[in-house]
Design an enzyme around this catalytic site. Structure first.
Site, mmCIF file in Angstrom:
data_model
loop_
_atom_site.group_PDB
_atom_site.id
_atom_site.type_symbol
_atom_site.label_atom_id
_atom_site.label_comp_id
_atom_site.label_asym_id
_atom_site.label_seq_id
_atom_site.Cartn_x
_atom_site.Cartn_y
_atom_site.Cartn_z
ATOM 1 N N CYS A 96 -2.509 9.442 3.008
ATOM 2 C CA CYS A 96 -2.106 8.559 1.526
ATOM 3 C C CYS A 96 -3.204 8.909 0.270
ATOM 4 O O CYS A 96 -3.097 9.424 -0.450
ATOM 5 C CB CYS A 96 -2.000 7.122 1.527
ATOM 6 N N GLU A 133 0.441 -1.050 -0.226
ATOM 7 C CA GLU A 133 0.040 -0.454 -0.022
ATOM 8 C C GLU A 133 1.493 1.444 0.357
ATOM 9 O O GLU A 133 1.480 1.238 1.280
ATOM 10 C CB GLU A 133 -0.805 0.329 1.479
HETATM 11 P P1 NDP Z 1 8.406 5.015 4.654
HETATM 12 O O1 NDP Z 1 8.543 4.583 2.677
HETATM 13 O O2 NDP Z 1 9.376 5.974 4.466
HETATM 14 O O3 NDP Z 1 8.173 3.714 5.484
HETATM 15 C C1 NDP Z 1 7.363 3.433 5.558
HETATM 16 C C2 NDP Z 1 7.856 1.842 6.901
HETATM 17 O O4 NDP Z 1 8.508 1.503 6.247
HETATM 18 C C3 NDP Z 1 8.142 2.711 8.180
HETATM 19 O O5 NDP Z 1 8.055 1.888 9.701
HETATM 20 C C4 NDP Z 1 9.510 2.289 7.425
HETATM 21 O O6 NDP Z 1 10.479 2.668 9.879
HETATM 22 C C5 NDP Z 1 10.184 1.236 7.103
HETATM 23 N N1 NDP Z 1 11.409 1.051 6.788
HETATM 24 C C6 NDP Z 1 12.285 2.503 6.078
HETATM 25 N N2 NDP Z 1 12.670 1.623 5.269
HETATM 26 C C7 NDP Z 1 12.603 0.655 4.668
HETATM 27 C C8 NDP Z 1 13.354 -0.519 4.925
HETATM 28 N N3 NDP Z 1 13.726 -0.544 4.278
HETATM 29 N N4 NDP Z 1 12.782 -1.961 4.828
HETATM 30 C C9 NDP Z 1 11.586 -2.171 4.806
HETATM 31 N N5 NDP Z 1 11.082 -0.761 5.905
HETATM 32 C C10 NDP Z 1 11.554 -0.215 5.842
HETATM 33 O O7 NDP Z 1 6.555 5.749 4.455
HETATM 34 P P2 NDP Z 1 6.400 7.540 5.719
HETATM 35 O O8 NDP Z 1 6.038 6.428 7.178
HETATM 36 O O9 NDP Z 1 6.775 8.598 5.235
HETATM 37 O O10 NDP Z 1 4.770 6.959 5.038
HETATM 38 C C11 NDP Z 1 3.694 8.103 4.144
HETATM 39 C C12 NDP Z 1 4.196 6.858 2.945
HETATM 40 O O11 NDP Z 1 2.686 6.202 2.597
HETATM 41 C C13 NDP Z 1 3.069 8.398 2.162
HETATM 42 O O12 NDP Z 1 3.897 7.923 0.681
HETATM 43 C C14 NDP Z 1 2.051 8.088 1.778
HETATM 44 O O13 NDP Z 1 1.032 8.049 0.752
HETATM 45 C C15 NDP Z 1 1.989 6.254 1.820
HETATM 46 N N6 NDP Z 1 0.041 5.885 2.719
HETATM 47 C C16 NDP Z 1 0.163 4.793 1.415
HETATM 48 C C17 NDP Z 1 -0.760 3.935 2.723
HETATM 49 C C18 NDP Z 1 -1.818 3.401 1.748
HETATM 50 O O14 NDP Z 1 -2.507 2.973 2.172
HETATM 51 N N7 NDP Z 1 -1.757 3.162 0.054
HETATM 52 C C19 NDP Z 1 -2.093 4.630 3.237
HETATM 53 C C20 NDP Z 1 -0.983 5.658 4.663
HETATM 54 C C21 NDP Z 1 0.178 6.354 4.453
HETATM 55 P P3 NDP Z 1 11.106 4.420 9.668
HETATM 56 O O15 NDP Z 1 10.254 4.523 9.764
HETATM 57 O O16 NDP Z 1 11.800 3.608 11.664
HETATM 58 O O17 NDP Z 1 11.746 4.709 8.816
#
Ligand code: NDP
Length: 498
Positions: free
Chosen positions: A279, A245
């Site tokens: 999102c 997602e």
């Molecule tokens: P990120 O992609 O930065 O992070 C998402 C999660 O992935 C966090 O828990 C993060 O950890 C983790 N993460 C980071 N690097 C890695 C890796 N290499 N491998 C595995 N996991 C990793 O997104 P954001 O948290 O900034 O969220 C915002 C984004 O989420 C926006 O693009 C938004 O559109 C999207 N979103 C999509 C939704 C949907 O349902 N389609 C709903 C809500 C949001 P850490 O935070 O510790 O870096």
């Protein structure tokens, strides 16, 4: 890392992840950072818990999930306050988020048996001597990686459905909102104290990466498109199935026969709720020429009334301090390319806040139209008709949700949006409809949470055939005779050859 303290930026101190309020810098949570070995241990523990949880059957799980739902509902104020402090969103927005999540827990718990449970399916004439059975069995352990912007709704959107399907879940919350993630698993443990069925591991991105490589049986990721690609690459090493997602750049279309007051109201909420960090938030609007000016006027009037600030305001701080630069860049780029700010504008970014900004006539190749801004900003562009609006809405690689305001052509227009979801004469409402699947296409990811598809996402289809009579046309045996094959040829010509 030692304590820095840009409010809202998490730091690691003595092996603990410390999250802080983006508005005040006050500490919100302090959780142990997991090593890769800790993540593996958590998944191992979840694996034995998964066997126990699956063994409870649909009825046992339903009872416990509904117990958890009761705890979430009864403590909604406590959780909303934590979401507010840790992520910065107004308490009212947090309440709406939690209500939606509670509804999903309820629906998943009540419907898992109907959707996933064992059932007979019809046999066809060609194999009429066999009965057919289908059921969806749990994968085992599901890893859930969540973002910070909806720290309750997004993990629960995957976890509740995975749990209802009979899986154990290990959650890696965003480093910005670990305390909310821990609150969710702690409350679940109150409802299900027997086994570690739903647990959390904390840390930065590397902990998420470790979860991808930990041997989980499925990985459900919600976050940015860039990270989704890394998650899929990591999971590919072990052929771990993924649900992604990812981000969006949702458009709203305002047609000539739209109720403009309702459209402006829904637009302002859909674009600016949670300071635009949604999102499925409305980031672009295409309004047809005859109603463009009136619509923009109503949007500006409503958005201009909103208050911005810490407690009690309509719009809270930007959760991730680094996002402020992105928002500023998008506004500057739109203005430099000839767009006009009819509300807010160049000086809208006042860390940690951003004042509502409405940009009109913004070139389609500008950052504010093409890339996820994730701030309380909105572009409104004029189009000839709904066809042009659809073409522009569909011109990006993202395809998450969308909205259409209008009457006569609204359904047809919504169907033509290249997106996983759309709402007509409202914005974002599909997210709260637990009977509907949630997910995107293209750069917004694939797979579905919520609804029947969301339950099936967390079950493995198991197909069983059972002989119920002797075969009249034996074909799947070396005992068949040339005459049997001849009869088979005749039968196939009769059944399918006409
Ligand atoms: P990120 O992609 O930065 O992070 C998402 C999660 O992935 C966090 O828990 C993060 O950890 C983790 N993460 C980071 N690097 C890695 C890796 N290499 N491998 C595995 N996991 C990793 O997104 P954001 O948290 O900034 O969220 C915002 C984004 O989420 C926006 O693009 C938004 O559109 C999207 N979103 C999509 C939704 C949907 O349902 N389609 C709903 C809500 C949001 P850490 O935070 O510790 O870096």
């Amino acid at each position: 890392m030692t304590a820095v303290h840009v409010p809202g930026t998490p730091v690691v101190e003595d092996g603990r992840l410390v999250s802080t309020s983006p508005a005040t810098g006050a500490e919100a949570g302090r959780l142990p950072v997991a090593t890769a070995a800790d993540v593996e241990r958590a998944v191992d523990r979840a694996r034995s818990a998964a066997a126990w949880w699956a063994g409870l059957g649909f009825t046992g799980r339903r009872e416990r999930l509904l117990h958890w739902r009761r705890l979430l509902a009864r403590r909604i104020e406590e959780l909303a306050e934590l979401v507010h402090v840790e992520g910065g969103k107004p308490v009212a927005d947090a309440v709406v988020e939690i209500v939606t999540a509670v509804e999903h827990v309820d629906w998943a718990a009540r419907n898992a048996r109907r959707v996933l449970g064992p059932r007979r399916v019809r046999s066809r004439l060609i194999l009429a001597e066999f009965s057919a059975h289908l059921e969806y069995q749990p994968h085992g352990v599901v890893g859930v990686i969540g973002p910070w912007n909806y720290p309750v709704f997004t993990p629960i959107g995957s976890a509740a459905y995975a749990l209802a399907a009979g899986n154990a879940v290990v959650l890696k919350p965003s480093e910005y909102t670990p305390a909310v993630g821990q609150w969710l698993v702690d409350t679940f443990a109150e409802a299900v104290p027997e086994q570690p069925v739903f647990t959390a591991v904390h840390g930065l991105g590397d902990v998420g990466a470790a979860l991808c490589r930990s041997g989980v049986d499925k990985l459900a990721f919600t976050g940015s498109t860039a990270t989704a690609k890394k998650v899929m690459a990591a999971c590919a090493e072990s052929l771990t199935p993924v649900l992604l997602e990812a981000g969006g750049k949702d458009a709203m279309i305002v047609d000539a026969d739209a109720d403009l007051d309702a459209a402006a109201d829904a637009c302002v909420w859909g674009a600016l709720t949670n300071a635009g960090q949604t999102c499925i938030g409305i980031e672009r609007v295409y309004a047809v020429e005859p109603v463009f000016d009136a619509f923009v006027g109503k949007v500006v009037e409503r958005a201009g009334r909103l208050t911005v600030g810490p407690d009690g305001a309509d719009i809270g701080p930007i959760t991730m301090p680094s996002q402020l630069d992105v928002i500023r860049r998008h506004i500057d780029d739109a203005l430099a390319r000839g767009g006009r700010a009819v509300l807010g504008g160049a000086d809208a970014v006042q860390p940690p806040y951003v004042r509502p900004t409405v940009l009109v006539d913004v070139p389609e190749d500008s950052l504010a139209v093409r890339e996820e801004t994730f701030g309380p900003t909105l572009t409104v562009n004029r189009v000839r008709d709904a066809d042009e609006a659809v073409a522009r809405a569909n011109a990006l690689p993202y395809g998450l949700g969308g909205s259409v305001f209008g009457r006569r052509r609204a359904v047809a227009t919504a169907r033509r949006l290249r997106s996983g979801m759309a709402s007509i004469n409202s914005t974002l409402t599909f997210a709260g409809m637990s009977t509907l699947p949630f997910g995107g296409v293209g750069d917004s990811g694939f797979g579905r949470i919520h609804g029947e598809d969301g339950l099936r996402e967390f079950g493995r289809a198991k197909a069983i055939t059972r002989r119920r009579a002797r075969s009249l046309l034996p074909s799947m045996t070396f005992e068949r005779t040339p005459a049997d094959v001849g009869r088979l040829v005749k039968a196939v010509k009769m059944m399918y050859g006409r």
